[in-house]
Design a protein around this motif. Structure first.
Motif, PDB file in Angstrom:
ATOM      1  N   ASP A   1       7.386   3.398   8.720  1.00  0.00           N
ATOM      2  CA  ASP A   1       6.537   2.364   7.738  1.00  0.00           C
ATOM      3  C   ASP A   1       5.440   1.881   8.650  1.00  0.00           C
ATOM      4  O   ASP A   1       3.812   1.229   8.295  1.00  0.00           O
ATOM      5  CB  ASP A   1       7.249   1.362   7.831  1.00  0.00           C
ATOM      6  CG  ASP A   1       7.725   0.656   9.357  1.00  0.00           C
ATOM      7  OD1 ASP A   1       7.071   0.886  10.454  1.00  0.00           O
ATOM      8  OD2 ASP A   1       8.018  -0.595   9.516  1.00  0.00           O
TER       9      ASP A   1
ATOM     10  N   TYR B   1      -3.845   8.520   2.262  1.00  0.00           N
ATOM     11  CA  TYR B   1      -2.917   9.913   3.356  1.00  0.00           C
ATOM     12  C   TYR B   1      -3.056   9.555   5.051  1.00  0.00           C
ATOM     13  O   TYR B   1      -4.263   8.900   5.394  1.00  0.00           O
ATOM     14  CB  TYR B   1      -3.739  11.223   2.790  1.00  0.00           C
ATOM     15  CG  TYR B   1      -2.944  11.597   1.709  1.00  0.00           C
ATOM     16  CD1 TYR B   1      -2.188  12.089   1.026  1.00  0.00           C
ATOM     17  CD2 TYR B   1      -3.739  11.350   0.822  1.00  0.00           C
ATOM     18  CE1 TYR B   1      -1.951  12.670   0.030  1.00  0.00           C
ATOM     19  CE2 TYR B   1      -3.661  12.058  -0.874  1.00  0.00           C
ATOM     20  CZ  TYR B   1      -2.479  12.530  -0.868  1.00  0.00           C
ATOM     21  OH  TYR B   1      -1.771  12.876  -1.651  1.00  0.00           O
TER      22      TYR B   1
ATOM     23  N   LYS C   1      -1.353  -4.126   8.029  1.00  0.00           N
ATOM     24  CA  LYS C   1      -0.957  -3.979   6.908  1.00  0.00           C
ATOM     25  C   LYS C   1      -3.202  -4.495   5.937  1.00  0.00           C
ATOM     26  O   LYS C   1      -2.718  -4.417   5.033  1.00  0.00           O
ATOM     27  CB  LYS C   1       0.037  -4.539   5.776  1.00  0.00           C
ATOM     28  CG  LYS C   1       1.005  -4.339   6.512  1.00  0.00           C
ATOM     29  CD  LYS C   1       1.945  -2.764   6.856  1.00  0.00           C
ATOM     30  CE  LYS C   1       2.785  -2.378   7.134  1.00  0.00           C
ATOM     31  NZ  LYS C   1       2.603  -0.667   7.731  1.00  0.00           N
TER      32      LYS C   1
ATOM     33  N   GLU D   1      -6.436   8.435  -3.194  1.00  0.00           N
ATOM     34  CA  GLU D   1      -5.410   8.264  -3.041  1.00  0.00           C
ATOM     35  C   GLU D   1      -5.336   7.657  -1.363  1.00  0.00           C
ATOM     36  O   GLU D   1      -6.102   8.167  -0.089  1.00  0.00           O
ATOM     37  CB  GLU D   1      -4.636   8.927  -2.863  1.00  0.00           C
ATOM     38  CG  GLU D   1      -4.264   8.977  -4.935  1.00  0.00           C
ATOM     39  CD  GLU D   1      -3.589   8.254  -5.445  1.00  0.00           C
ATOM     40  OE1 GLU D   1      -2.779   7.264  -4.218  1.00  0.00           O
ATOM     41  OE2 GLU D   1      -3.490   8.270  -6.573  1.00  0.00           O
TER      42      GLU D   1
ATOM     43  N   LYS E   1      -8.364   6.460   2.702  1.00  0.00           N
ATOM     44  CA  LYS E   1      -8.490   6.460   0.955  1.00  0.00           C
ATOM     45  C   LYS E   1      -9.236   7.777   1.295  1.00  0.00           C
ATOM     46  O   LYS E   1     -10.491   7.823   1.481  1.00  0.00           O
ATOM     47  CB  LYS E   1      -8.761   5.460   0.679  1.00  0.00           C
ATOM     48  CG  LYS E   1      -9.091   5.640  -1.262  1.00  0.00           C
ATOM     49  CD  LYS E   1      -9.399   4.009  -1.311  1.00  0.00           C
ATOM     50  CE  LYS E   1     -10.524   3.685  -2.061  1.00  0.00           C
ATOM     51  NZ  LYS E   1     -10.908   2.527  -2.688  1.00  0.00           N
TER      52      LYS E   1
ATOM     53  N   MET F   1       0.699  -1.361   0.235  1.00  0.00           N
ATOM     54  CA  MET F   1       0.059  -0.287   0.370  1.00  0.00           C
ATOM     55  C   MET F   1       0.706   1.652   0.356  1.00  0.00           C
ATOM     56  O   MET F   1       1.982   2.034   0.707  1.00  0.00           O
ATOM     57  CB  MET F   1      -1.523   0.544   1.350  1.00  0.00           C
ATOM     58  CG  MET F   1      -1.333   1.205   0.942  1.00  0.00           C
ATOM     59  SD  MET F   1      -3.236   1.378   0.264  1.00  0.00           S
ATOM     60  CE  MET F   1      -3.419  -0.562   0.644  1.00  0.00           C
ATOM     61  N   ILE F   2       0.954   2.108  -0.429  1.00  0.00           N
ATOM     62  CA  ILE F   2       1.719   3.679  -0.887  1.00  0.00           C
ATOM     63  C   ILE F   2       0.243   4.229   0.254  1.00  0.00           C
ATOM     64  O   ILE F   2      -0.632   5.042  -0.337  1.00  0.00           O
ATOM     65  CB  ILE F   2       1.890   4.168  -2.288  1.00  0.00           C
ATOM     66  CG1 ILE F   2       2.360   2.622  -3.327  1.00  0.00           C
ATOM     67  CG2 ILE F   2       2.372   5.369  -1.885  1.00  0.00           C
ATOM     68  CD1 ILE F   2       2.836   3.731  -4.769  1.00  0.00           C
ATOM     69  N   ILE F   3       0.786   5.095   1.206  1.00  0.00           N
ATOM     70  CA  ILE F   3       0.896   6.035   1.607  1.00  0.00           C
ATOM     71  C   ILE F   3       1.184   7.435   1.620  1.00  0.00           C
ATOM     72  O   ILE F   3       2.684   7.710   1.289  1.00  0.00           O
ATOM     73  CB  ILE F   3       0.718   5.648   2.902  1.00  0.00           C
ATOM     74  CG1 ILE F   3      -0.045   4.909   3.635  1.00  0.00           C
ATOM     75  CG2 ILE F   3       0.486   6.763   3.997  1.00  0.00           C
ATOM     76  CD1 ILE F   3       0.332   4.031   4.872  1.00  0.00           C
ATOM     77  N   LEU F   4       1.294   8.128   1.038  1.00  0.00           N
ATOM     78  CA  LEU F   4       0.697   9.790   0.674  1.00  0.00           C
ATOM     79  C   LEU F   4       1.112  10.721   1.508  1.00  0.00           C
ATOM     80  O   LEU F   4       0.457  10.578   2.263  1.00  0.00           O
ATOM     81  CB  LEU F   4       0.893   9.671  -0.984  1.00  0.00           C
ATOM     82  CG  LEU F   4       0.315   9.343  -2.237  1.00  0.00           C
ATOM     83  CD1 LEU F   4      -0.578   9.769  -2.903  1.00  0.00           C
ATOM     84  CD2 LEU F   4       1.222   8.941  -2.292  1.00  0.00           C
TER      85      LEU F   4
END
Length: 111
Positions: A10, A35, A68, A33, A27, A1-4
């Protein structure tokens, strides 16, 4: 998962919220996305936040940075802990539910 955003570890903590209990990312409906918080979204996008509507609360939109797994909005709003790893959620996040979910904590949660 990409967290901006302004992530500092982590498990998804950010420069704005970094206590032991700050481990979820959301999301955002407006961009799809993830955050850690609304402040990270505001600082890193060029659009306004669009809150989720109650009819969308079965959407898997809450990422637990500890295990996760992704929870539905409803699962998140109606629990004090992650259903997978039992990590305690920060109860103060409910103060921002109107930003993320267009509602306050008490109108949709069972506790």
């Amino acid at each position: 998962m990409i967290i901006l955003g302004n992530v500092v570890d982590d498990q998804g903590r950010c420069k704005h919220y970094s206590t032991k209990q700050d481990t979820i990312s959301i999301k955002f409906k407006c961009c799809g996305e993830f955050y850690p918080c609304y402040k990270c979204h505001e600082e890193n996008t060029d659009h306004n936040i669009q809150p989720w509507k109650q009819e969308d609360f079965e959407e898997k939109a809450i990422f637990c940075g500890v295990c996760k797994n992704v929870l539905t909005i409803h699962e998140y709003m109606n629990s004090k802990t992650c259903k997978h790893c039992h990590t305690l959620f920060n109860p103060n996040c409910s103060k921002h539910f109107h930003i993320y979910f267009g509602t306050d904590h008490n109108s949709t949660c069972s506790f």
